[in-house]
Scaffold this active site. Structure first.
Site, short mmCIF file in Angstrom:
data_model
loop_
_atom_site.label_atom_id
_atom_site.label_comp_id
_atom_site.label_asym_id
_atom_site.label_seq_id
_atom_site.Cartn_x
_atom_site.Cartn_y
_atom_site.Cartn_z
N HIS A 1 13.90 79.37 17.44
CA HIS A 1 13.95 80.29 16.31
C HIS A 1 14.93 81.44 16.53
O HIS A 1 15.23 82.20 15.61
CB HIS A 1 12.55 80.84 15.99
CG HIS A 1 12.01 81.82 16.98
ND1 HIS A 1 11.15 81.46 18.00
CD2 HIS A 1 12.19 83.15 17.10
CE1 HIS A 1 10.82 82.53 18.70
NE2 HIS A 1 11.44 83.57 18.19
N ASP B 1 10.20 74.46 19.03
CA ASP B 1 10.80 75.79 19.16
C ASP B 1 11.60 75.85 20.46
O ASP B 1 11.22 76.51 21.41
CB ASP B 1 9.74 76.88 19.12
CG ASP B 1 10.36 78.27 18.89
OD1 ASP B 1 11.59 78.34 18.68
OD2 ASP B 1 9.62 79.27 18.93
N GLY C 1 11.57 90.57 20.76
CA GLY C 1 12.66 90.57 21.72
C GLY C 1 12.37 89.75 22.95
O GLY C 1 13.28 89.37 23.69
N SER D 1 11.14 86.76 22.79
CA SER D 1 11.31 85.36 22.43
C SER D 1 12.35 84.67 23.29
O SER D 1 13.42 85.22 23.56
CB SER D 1 11.75 85.24 20.97
OG SER D 1 10.66 85.35 20.10
N SER E 1 7.64 81.54 22.70
CA SER E 1 7.82 81.22 21.28
C SER E 1 7.28 82.35 20.41
O SER E 1 8.05 83.05 19.76
CB SER E 1 7.11 79.91 20.94
OG SER E 1 7.15 79.65 19.55
#
Length: 380
Positions: free
Chosen positions: A224, A252, A332, A334, A349
């Protein structure tokens, strides 16, 4: 900033040479004698309220359980009902269905693992989850996963929403798919991407995310985070490379090639607050194991593996085969690293909560990413 980055690279080299390693204190086999870094031990002491000796003992027990899990899965065969790590006892529990052969039971118990008899096999539960995956889920359905302890597929519903008509219809259809139980959760999950802010990130478009793990030729991260704008830039805004592949939702995951003066090392950064951690492999830690996460916003935090192969229902769509943890995260983080001991587990994720009040976070398992794109994890 450049000086800080060079110092970190130097530390990575020192770690590769074995300088500053912390020796374990628990007797172990030859395969279990890899030392834990001081940073990992510090994070575990903080987040699990352990002494250093207790953290070292838990890591040693988890390494043994991780090594046993795949072997005992094969031993149990079609009778296998799942497994989990018991942190209090330091042992692996293996669930089996009635009719498991006496020879298999003896072999499992001989390893020190605990045996629990259950009604449904792991294969049955996986088939139930696969059928539920085909049912459209409303936003109040947070996620669903196979729970080996409960021996059911657990459907997680946002607090106060179980009476919604669309939720009731979903649960009714899920129960027709096989053994299902329902649990209440605090809130729905969201992804942890963030707008451009300062820190030690990578940037793409108007999003800041975190590097996951180095692979030969690049790094893996969350799908993502790919804003489909082409270029990826590092902490200093210099060009790093491009997304070479990504998938979100459904999965993801993504990977980015690295060039233009950037290089990769088999290290997860402590972001200046804990020591860096070497990556030596990607053996999957069982449910119940401790696990730590590193990200550009909240740095190091640890928790426990809560569930595997969970389907997470984000607003953008469902993502399958995720691992749920009790580790906190914030925007942030991720794409950042989930690691258990020195074994890479996955990339951050999404989830719910934050690192002030707590929460839960899901990660995309790293081995799936490596297999999908034919990548090789960069290990020490």
């Amino acid at each position: 900033m450049r000086r800080t980055r060079i110092m970190r690279a130097g530390l990575a080299v020192l770690l590769l040479l074995g300088v500053g390693a912390t020796a374990g204190t628990v007797p172990a086999t030859a395969d279990e004698k890899q030392p834990a870094s001081a940073g990992l031990l510090t994070a575990m002491q903080r987040d699990f309220h352990l002494t250093k000796a207790e953290a070292e003992a838990r890591l040693a027990a988890e390494r043994r359980a991780t090594a046993l899990e795949s072997k005992l899965r094969r031993t149990a065969g079609t009778s296998y009902g799942g497994s989990w790590f018991d942190a209090a006892e330091g042992t692996l529990t293996v669930a089996v269905t009635p009719g498991t052969s006496a020879a298999a039971l003896r072999e499992i118990r001989a390893t020190g693992a605990t045996v629990r008899t259950v009604t449904h096999s792991a294969r049955e539960l996986a088939a139930t989850q696969a059928r539920i995956d085909k049912v459209p889920a409303p936003d109040a359905v947070s996620s669903w996963h196979v729970d080996p302890k409960a021996n059911t597929v657990v459907v997680n519903i946002v607090s106060g929403r179980q009476g919604d008509n669309d939720v009731r219809k979903f649960v009714a259809r899920a129960r027709k798919a096989g053994p299902v139980s329902v649990r209440e959760v605090a809130t729905a999950p969201t992804t942890f991407a963030a707008g451009t802010v300062g820190g030690d990130p990578y940037y793409t478009g108007n999003v800041r995310c975190s590097i996951g793990f180095s692979v030969y030729g690049g790094f893996v991260t969350a799908g993502h985070c790919d804003q489909h704008t082409g270029s990826v830039y590092g902490w200093d805004r210099s060009y790093v490379g491009n997304f070479q592949g990504s998938s979100f939702p459904d999965n993801d995951y993504a990977w980015v090639n690295v060039g233009s003066g950037w290089w990769t090392v088999p290290v997860v950064l402590g972001w200046g607050t804990v020591s860096d951690q070497l990556v030596r492999g990607s053996n999957v830690a069982p449910v119940g194991s401790s696990i730590c996460r590193s990200g550009s916003t909240t740095h190091w935090h640890c928790g426990t593996v809560l569930a595997m192969n969970e389907t997470v229902n984000y607003s953008q769509g469902a993502v399958h085969q995720m691992t749920k943890t009790s580790v906190c995260a914030e925007p942030g983080d991720s794409g950042g690293s989930f690691i258990s001991g020195d074994q890479a587990q996955g990339v951050t994720s999404g989830g719910w909560g934050n690192c002030s009040s707590g929460g839960e976070t899901w990660f995309q398992p790293v081995n799936e990413i490596l297999n999908r794109y034919g990548l090789t994890l960069h290990t020490a």
